[in-house]
Design a protein around this motif. Sequence first.
Motif, PDB file in Angstrom:
ATOM      1  N   ASN A 209       0.830  -1.197   0.000  1.00  0.00           N
ATOM      2  CA  ASN A 209       0.000   0.000   0.000  1.00  0.00           C
ATOM      3  C   ASN A 209       0.871   1.257   0.000  1.00  0.00           C
ATOM      4  O   ASN A 209       0.584   2.233  -0.715  1.00  0.00           O
ATOM      5  CB  ASN A 209      -0.927   0.001   1.212  1.00  0.00           C
ATOM      6  CG  ASN A 209      -1.892   1.163   1.201  1.00  0.00           C
ATOM      7  OD1 ASN A 209      -2.701   1.313   0.288  1.00  0.00           O
ATOM      8  ND2 ASN A 209      -1.809   2.007   2.214  1.00  0.00           N
TER       9      ASN A 209
ATOM     10  N   HIS B  83       0.986   4.194  -3.124  1.00  0.00           N
ATOM     11  CA  HIS B  83       0.831   5.639  -2.980  1.00  0.00           C
ATOM     12  C   HIS B  83       2.116   6.377  -3.367  1.00  0.00           C
ATOM     13  O   HIS B  83       2.061   7.428  -4.014  1.00  0.00           O
ATOM     14  CB  HIS B  83       0.418   5.981  -1.555  1.00  0.00           C
ATOM     15  CG  HIS B  83      -1.014   5.669  -1.267  1.00  0.00           C
ATOM     16  ND1 HIS B  83      -2.020   6.606  -1.396  1.00  0.00           N
ATOM     17  CD2 HIS B  83      -1.623   4.513  -0.877  1.00  0.00           C
ATOM     18  CE1 HIS B  83      -3.178   6.051  -1.104  1.00  0.00           C
ATOM     19  NE2 HIS B  83      -2.963   4.775  -0.779  1.00  0.00           N
TER      20      HIS B  83
ATOM     21  N   ASP C 265     -11.992  -2.783   1.793  1.00  0.00           N
ATOM     22  CA  ASP C 265     -12.398  -1.449   1.347  1.00  0.00           C
ATOM     23  C   ASP C 265     -11.295  -0.787   0.531  1.00  0.00           C
ATOM     24  O   ASP C 265     -11.555  -0.137  -0.480  1.00  0.00           O
ATOM     25  CB  ASP C 265     -12.732  -0.568   2.552  1.00  0.00           C
ATOM     26  CG  ASP C 265     -13.998  -1.000   3.261  1.00  0.00           C
ATOM     27  OD1 ASP C 265     -14.797  -1.739   2.658  1.00  0.00           O
ATOM     28  OD2 ASP C 265     -14.184  -0.607   4.429  1.00  0.00           O
ATOM     29  N   ALA C 266     -10.047  -0.930   0.993  1.00  0.00           N
ATOM     30  CA  ALA C 266      -8.924  -0.284   0.316  1.00  0.00           C
ATOM     31  C   ALA C 266      -8.737  -0.821  -1.094  1.00  0.00           C
ATOM     32  O   ALA C 266      -8.376  -0.074  -2.010  1.00  0.00           O
ATOM     33  CB  ALA C 266      -7.645  -0.466   1.126  1.00  0.00           C
TER      34      ALA C 266
ATOM     35  N   GLU D 157     -11.180   0.949  -3.224  1.00  0.00           N
ATOM     36  CA  GLU D 157     -10.828   2.364  -3.357  1.00  0.00           C
ATOM     37  C   GLU D 157      -9.636   2.561  -4.282  1.00  0.00           C
ATOM     38  O   GLU D 157      -9.592   3.527  -5.050  1.00  0.00           O
ATOM     39  CB  GLU D 157     -10.561   2.939  -1.962  1.00  0.00           C
ATOM     40  CG  GLU D 157     -11.829   3.035  -1.119  1.00  0.00           C
ATOM     41  CD  GLU D 157     -11.560   3.084   0.370  1.00  0.00           C
ATOM     42  OE1 GLU D 157     -10.383   3.274   0.750  1.00  0.00           O
ATOM     43  OE2 GLU D 157     -12.510   2.924   1.164  1.00  0.00           O
ATOM     44  N   HIS D 158      -8.668   1.655  -4.227  1.00  0.00           N
ATOM     45  CA  HIS D 158      -7.545   1.720  -5.172  1.00  0.00           C
ATOM     46  C   HIS D 158      -8.049   1.588  -6.605  1.00  0.00           C
ATOM     47  O   HIS D 158      -7.595   2.316  -7.507  1.00  0.00           O
ATOM     48  CB  HIS D 158      -6.545   0.600  -4.882  1.00  0.00           C
ATOM     49  CG  HIS D 158      -5.723   0.823  -3.662  1.00  0.00           C
ATOM     50  ND1 HIS D 158      -4.945  -0.171  -3.105  1.00  0.00           N
ATOM     51  CD2 HIS D 158      -5.543   1.920  -2.875  1.00  0.00           C
ATOM     52  CE1 HIS D 158      -4.323   0.302  -2.049  1.00  0.00           C
ATOM     53  NE2 HIS D 158      -4.675   1.566  -1.881  1.00  0.00           N
TER      54      HIS D 158
ATOM     55  N   HIS E  64     -10.778   7.792  -0.272  1.00  0.00           N
ATOM     56  CA  HIS E  64      -9.885   6.740   0.218  1.00  0.00           C
ATOM     57  C   HIS E  64      -9.293   7.123   1.573  1.00  0.00           C
ATOM     58  O   HIS E  64      -9.294   6.320   2.522  1.00  0.00           O
ATOM     59  CB  HIS E  64      -8.777   6.520  -0.815  1.00  0.00           C
ATOM     60  CG  HIS E  64      -7.774   5.486  -0.447  1.00  0.00           C
ATOM     61  ND1 HIS E  64      -8.114   4.227   0.001  1.00  0.00           N
ATOM     62  CD2 HIS E  64      -6.418   5.520  -0.468  1.00  0.00           C
ATOM     63  CE1 HIS E  64      -7.021   3.522   0.236  1.00  0.00           C
ATOM     64  NE2 HIS E  64      -5.974   4.291  -0.030  1.00  0.00           N
TER      65      HIS E  64
ATOM     66  N   SER F 250     -12.087   7.372   4.246  1.00  0.00           N
ATOM     67  CA  SER F 250     -12.629   6.058   4.587  1.00  0.00           C
ATOM     68  C   SER F 250     -11.810   5.390   5.690  1.00  0.00           C
ATOM     69  O   SER F 250     -12.352   4.865   6.661  1.00  0.00           O
ATOM     70  CB  SER F 250     -12.663   5.172   3.338  1.00  0.00           C
ATOM     71  OG  SER F 250     -13.026   3.842   3.667  1.00  0.00           O
TER      72      SER F 250
END
Length: 209
Positions: free
Chosen positions: A129, A133, A170-171, A174-175, A197, A200
């Motif tokens: 993750n 980013h 969820d991530a 969102e990605h 994102h 959240s």
Amino acid sequence: MDYRTKEEQVADYLRERIISGVFPRGSRLKQAEIAKELHLSITPVREALKLLAAEGYVSGDSYRGARVVPFDASASGEILNLRLLLEAQLVRGAVEHVTAQDISDLRALGEEFEKAFEAGDRAIARGVNYRFHRRLYDIAKMPQTLHFVQILWARYPFDLINAVEERGKDAVKEHDEILRALTSGDPSASMLAMRKHIESGWSILKSKQ
């Protein structure tokens, strides 16, 4: 080709492991052990620790060792707002410069994150993750803004947020939403997807407190 200096590469390696929880908050970082693990001399490791100390990731004397700085809960609300502002600008910049290869690289990282999450390996998922980013924001070609964002990351409770069971699922979604907006070349949609994102993860954390 990696444009970063050795100390910058080591600093990024350590940031990822701090944010992922491989190096827990309060733990000691021994430069000799890090240098041995990375097959480097002490010098770039020592300089990397100085960079991280300036950003707020570690404290202490780089010659004797440094410790990962504990999370400061009192600063989180302000840091959240700064993240929303600065990371939205990085996403806007990424839309302006993104290439097909960039999209491919980001999709590969998104898939790697999903696989790590499904396998139950949270430390690896958190590390991927971070790379997702970091790769996305590199595309923006806004190094000063990215530098300030990395300082904010040092103080943000990623370890607490990512410990929440449902956060990984969820991530992943969102990605995907971020990548769809980025691929479409829509800066407003991309900025909104990133904002959702970040918010959240924060809302999940607050609901558990």
